[in-house]
Design a protein around this motif. Structure first.
Motif, short mmCIF file in Angstrom:
data_model
loop_
_atom_site.label_atom_id
_atom_site.label_comp_id
_atom_site.label_asym_id
_atom_site.label_seq_id
_atom_site.Cartn_x
_atom_site.Cartn_y
_atom_site.Cartn_z
N PRO A 1 0.66 -1.16 -0.08
CA PRO A 1 -0.05 -0.13 0.16
C PRO A 1 0.88 1.23 0.12
CG PRO A 1 -0.64 -1.47 1.80
CD PRO A 1 0.72 -2.13 1.28
N LEU A 2 0.44 2.26 -0.75
CA LEU A 2 0.95 3.54 -0.93
C LEU A 2 0.46 4.62 -0.99
CD1 LEU A 2 3.23 2.49 -4.21
CD2 LEU A 2 4.23 2.66 -1.96
N LEU A 3 0.97 5.81 -0.43
CA LEU A 3 0.28 7.07 -0.22
C LEU A 3 1.07 8.19 -1.01
CD1 LEU A 3 -0.19 7.01 3.70
CD2 LEU A 3 -1.98 6.50 1.92
N TRP A 4 0.15 9.01 -1.54
CA TRP A 4 1.04 10.59 -2.03
C TRP A 4 0.13 11.37 -1.24
CZ3 TRP A 4 -2.20 14.01 -4.56
CH2 TRP A 4 -3.17 13.70 -5.09
N ILE A 5 1.02 12.65 -1.13
CA ILE A 5 1.03 13.72 -0.27
C ILE A 5 0.59 14.83 -1.01
CG2 ILE A 5 1.41 15.01 1.86
CD1 ILE A 5 1.51 12.12 2.56
N ASP A 6 -0.63 15.69 -0.79
CA ASP A 6 -0.76 16.99 -1.44
C ASP A 6 -0.39 18.00 -0.79
OD1 ASP A 6 -2.82 17.78 0.31
OD2 ASP A 6 -4.53 16.94 -0.73
N GLY A 7 -0.72 19.20 -1.35
CA GLY A 7 -0.13 20.36 -0.78
C GLY A 7 -0.64 20.85 0.46
N ALA B 1 -2.55 5.82 -3.14
CA ALA B 1 -2.15 5.60 -4.60
C ALA B 1 -2.92 4.24 -4.93
CB ALA B 1 -0.62 5.24 -4.56
N SER B 2 -3.70 4.65 -5.97
CA SER B 2 -4.46 3.39 -6.63
C SER B 2 -4.18 3.44 -8.24
CB SER B 2 -5.94 3.53 -6.49
OG SER B 2 -6.26 4.92 -6.38
N PRO B 3 -2.98 2.85 -8.48
CA PRO B 3 -2.79 3.02 -10.01
C PRO B 3 -3.40 1.73 -10.65
CG PRO B 3 -0.86 1.88 -8.54
CD PRO B 3 -1.85 2.36 -7.60
N LEU C 1 -3.64 14.59 -12.33
CA LEU C 1 -3.75 13.91 -11.33
C LEU C 1 -3.85 12.38 -11.18
CD1 LEU C 1 -6.34 15.22 -8.57
CD2 LEU C 1 -5.79 12.85 -8.84
N GLU C 2 -4.53 11.95 -12.10
CA GLU C 2 -4.60 10.35 -12.34
C GLU C 2 -2.98 9.84 -12.44
OE1 GLU C 2 -6.96 8.52 -11.67
OE2 GLU C 2 -8.45 9.99 -11.09
N ALA C 3 -2.33 10.58 -13.21
CA ALA C 3 -0.99 9.86 -13.55
C ALA C 3 0.01 9.97 -12.38
CB ALA C 3 -0.07 10.83 -14.51
N THR C 4 -0.48 10.83 -11.12
CA THR C 4 0.12 10.76 -9.96
C THR C 4 0.10 9.34 -9.17
OG1 THR C 4 -0.14 13.04 -9.62
CG2 THR C 4 0.29 11.67 -7.75
N HIS C 5 -0.82 8.60 -9.37
CA HIS C 5 -0.87 7.16 -8.83
C HIS C 5 -0.03 6.27 -9.36
CE1 HIS C 5 -4.71 8.36 -6.63
NE2 HIS C 5 -5.22 8.88 -7.75
N VAL C 6 0.25 6.43 -10.73
CA VAL C 6 1.41 5.62 -11.40
C VAL C 6 2.67 6.08 -11.00
CG1 VAL C 6 1.94 4.79 -13.50
CG2 VAL C 6 -0.39 5.36 -13.40
N HIS C 7 2.84 7.30 -10.99
CA HIS C 7 4.17 7.73 -10.45
C HIS C 7 4.69 7.40 -9.16
CE1 HIS C 7 3.58 11.04 -13.93
NE2 HIS C 7 3.41 9.78 -14.11
N ARG C 8 3.71 7.43 -8.37
CA ARG C 8 4.00 6.94 -6.87
C ARG C 8 4.18 5.39 -6.84
NH1 ARG C 8 6.25 6.38 -3.38
NH2 ARG C 8 5.83 6.24 -1.27
N LEU C 9 3.52 4.52 -7.47
CA LEU C 9 3.82 3.08 -7.76
C LEU C 9 5.38 3.10 -8.28
CD1 LEU C 9 3.54 0.24 -7.30
CD2 LEU C 9 2.44 0.43 -9.78
N LEU C 10 5.62 3.74 -9.09
CA LEU C 10 6.83 3.77 -9.98
C LEU C 10 8.12 4.07 -9.12
CD1 LEU C 10 6.48 4.57 -13.58
CD2 LEU C 10 6.59 2.41 -12.84
N GLN C 11 7.81 5.13 -8.39
CA GLN C 11 8.89 5.51 -7.22
C GLN C 11 9.20 4.58 -6.23
OE1 GLN C 11 6.43 8.91 -5.65
NE2 GLN C 11 7.04 10.18 -7.51
N ALA C 12 8.25 3.62 -5.78
CA ALA C 12 8.23 2.77 -4.66
C ALA C 12 9.18 1.45 -5.52
CB ALA C 12 6.99 2.14 -4.39
N LEU C 13 8.67 1.17 -6.60
CA LEU C 13 9.40 0.21 -7.33
C LEU C 13 11.01 0.62 -7.70
CD1 LEU C 13 6.75 -1.02 -9.82
CD2 LEU C 13 7.10 -2.31 -7.83
N LEU C 14 11.34 1.57 -7.60
CA LEU C 14 12.58 2.13 -8.18
C LEU C 14 13.39 2.71 -6.99
CD1 LEU C 14 11.79 3.22 -11.93
CD2 LEU C 14 13.02 1.32 -11.20
N ASP C 15 12.69 2.72 -6.10
CA ASP C 15 13.26 3.13 -4.84
C ASP C 15 13.78 4.66 -4.81
OD1 ASP C 15 14.11 2.81 -2.19
OD2 ASP C 15 16.13 1.84 -2.55
N LEU C 16 12.70 5.35 -5.48
CA LEU C 16 13.02 6.90 -5.68
C LEU C 16 12.22 7.58 -4.48
CD1 LEU C 16 12.84 6.80 -9.41
CD2 LEU C 16 14.83 7.06 -8.08
#
Ligand code: GLU
Length: 284
Positions: free
Chosen positions: A157-163, A170-172, A212-227
């Motif tokens: 499970p992943l979260l992203w934080i807004d302003g 995150a629901s990719p 906004l929707e793309a943010t869910h995918v980006h959060r997942l890729l960050q987790a997978l690539l340890d970014l």
């Protein structure tokens, strides 16, 4: 405390219009109001559509608007080796697979459900046997897709934080097996943006609500690539008086035309800061 850094990341496929100027202004002012850095990245990975004359046009337009960036401009076309390394890593971990389907195949697939960005890939090539895969890779153009279900399993499970500091799950999954590298380009928007926001140490991604929707995918890729993950701020889009989103096709004024028409850049930017836009355009 980490330094504040934002970026404007246009694709040089045309001249900037008022909506782009608004987006650049939001990212610029967010950083400068906090003593941070505003960076410029040219997303020129699409060999069919990116044009050098649009790169110089974007630079001219931003300078005319007074939205100066710090440091060197980053060009995605010069960073393909980095994207390839990340893709190799995902392939090795069984999280990326080659896909031979054409757009037409995907649209024709009766089972293709609709996701946030159009038809979701129905998974046709996901479970090809290794031998078929190898044979077809040697002979057919292919893109690389993320194996979304195992990727989500691996990331957890992943979260992203807004302003405002609010956390969003995150629901990719609804995007399906997104493209990581295109048939006609060495990388996809999702993979390149995720890697570059980390490489440029972007602390706050300030971009339009359309992403906004793309943010869910980006959060997942960050987790997978340890970014690291930035904070995400999705600003309202500019629209016409009747509520239609600004785009070139509905006559959004190009910045170059405003300049040629004698618009005062400083007055235009100050008005936009106060939420006033030319020609009845407004925030949606
Ligand atoms: N290059 C993208 C565009 O022009 C923007 C990318 C982003 O801000 O994440 O729409």
């Amino acid at each position: 405390m980490t330094e504040i850094a934002t970026r404007f990341a246009p694709s040089p496929t045309g001249r900037l219009h008022l909506g782009h100027a608004w987006s650049a202004l939001c990212a610029h002012d967010f950083a400068t109001a906090r003593g941070g850095h505003f960076l410029l990245r040219i997303e020129d990975i699409d060999p069919g559509r990116a044009r050098p004359e649009h790169v110089s046009g974007i630079i001219e337009d931003l300078l005319w608007l007074g939205l100066d960036w710090e440091g060197e401009i980053v060009f995605q076309s010069e960073r393909t080796a980095l994207y390839a390394m990340a893709l190799e890593d995902l392939k090795r971990r069984g999280l990326a697979y080659p896909c031979f389907c054409t757009r037409k195949d995907i649209a024709a697939s009766a089972s293709a459900p609709h996701g946030p960005d159009g038809p979701v890939y129905p998974g046709t090539c996901r479970s090809l046997d290794p031998e078929t895969r190898m044979r077809r890779m040697a002979a057919e153009p292919h893109c690389w897709r993320l194996a979304m279900a195992p990727a989500i399993d691996e990331a957890g499970p992943l979260l992203w934080i807004d302003g405002d500091g609010a956390a969003h799950p995150a629901s990719p999954a609804a995007h399906g097996d997104v493209v990581l590298a295109r048939k006609d380009a060495p990388v996809s928007y999702h993979l390149a943006v995720t890697i570059d926001d980390a490489a440029q140490a972007i602390s706050h991604v300030v971009r339009g609500r359309d992403l906004l929707e793309a943010t869910h995918v980006h959060r997942l890729l960050q987790a997978l690539l340890d970014l690291p993950t930035p904070v995400y701020i999705h600003h309202p889009l500019l629209g016409t008086a009747s509520g239609e989103r600004l785009a070139k096709r509905n006559g959004a004024p190009a910045i170059a035309d405003l300049r040629a028409g004698g618009t005062d850049a400083a007055a235009l930017v100050e008005a936009m800061r106060a939420g006033r836009f030319p020609d009845d355009y407004r925030m949606l």
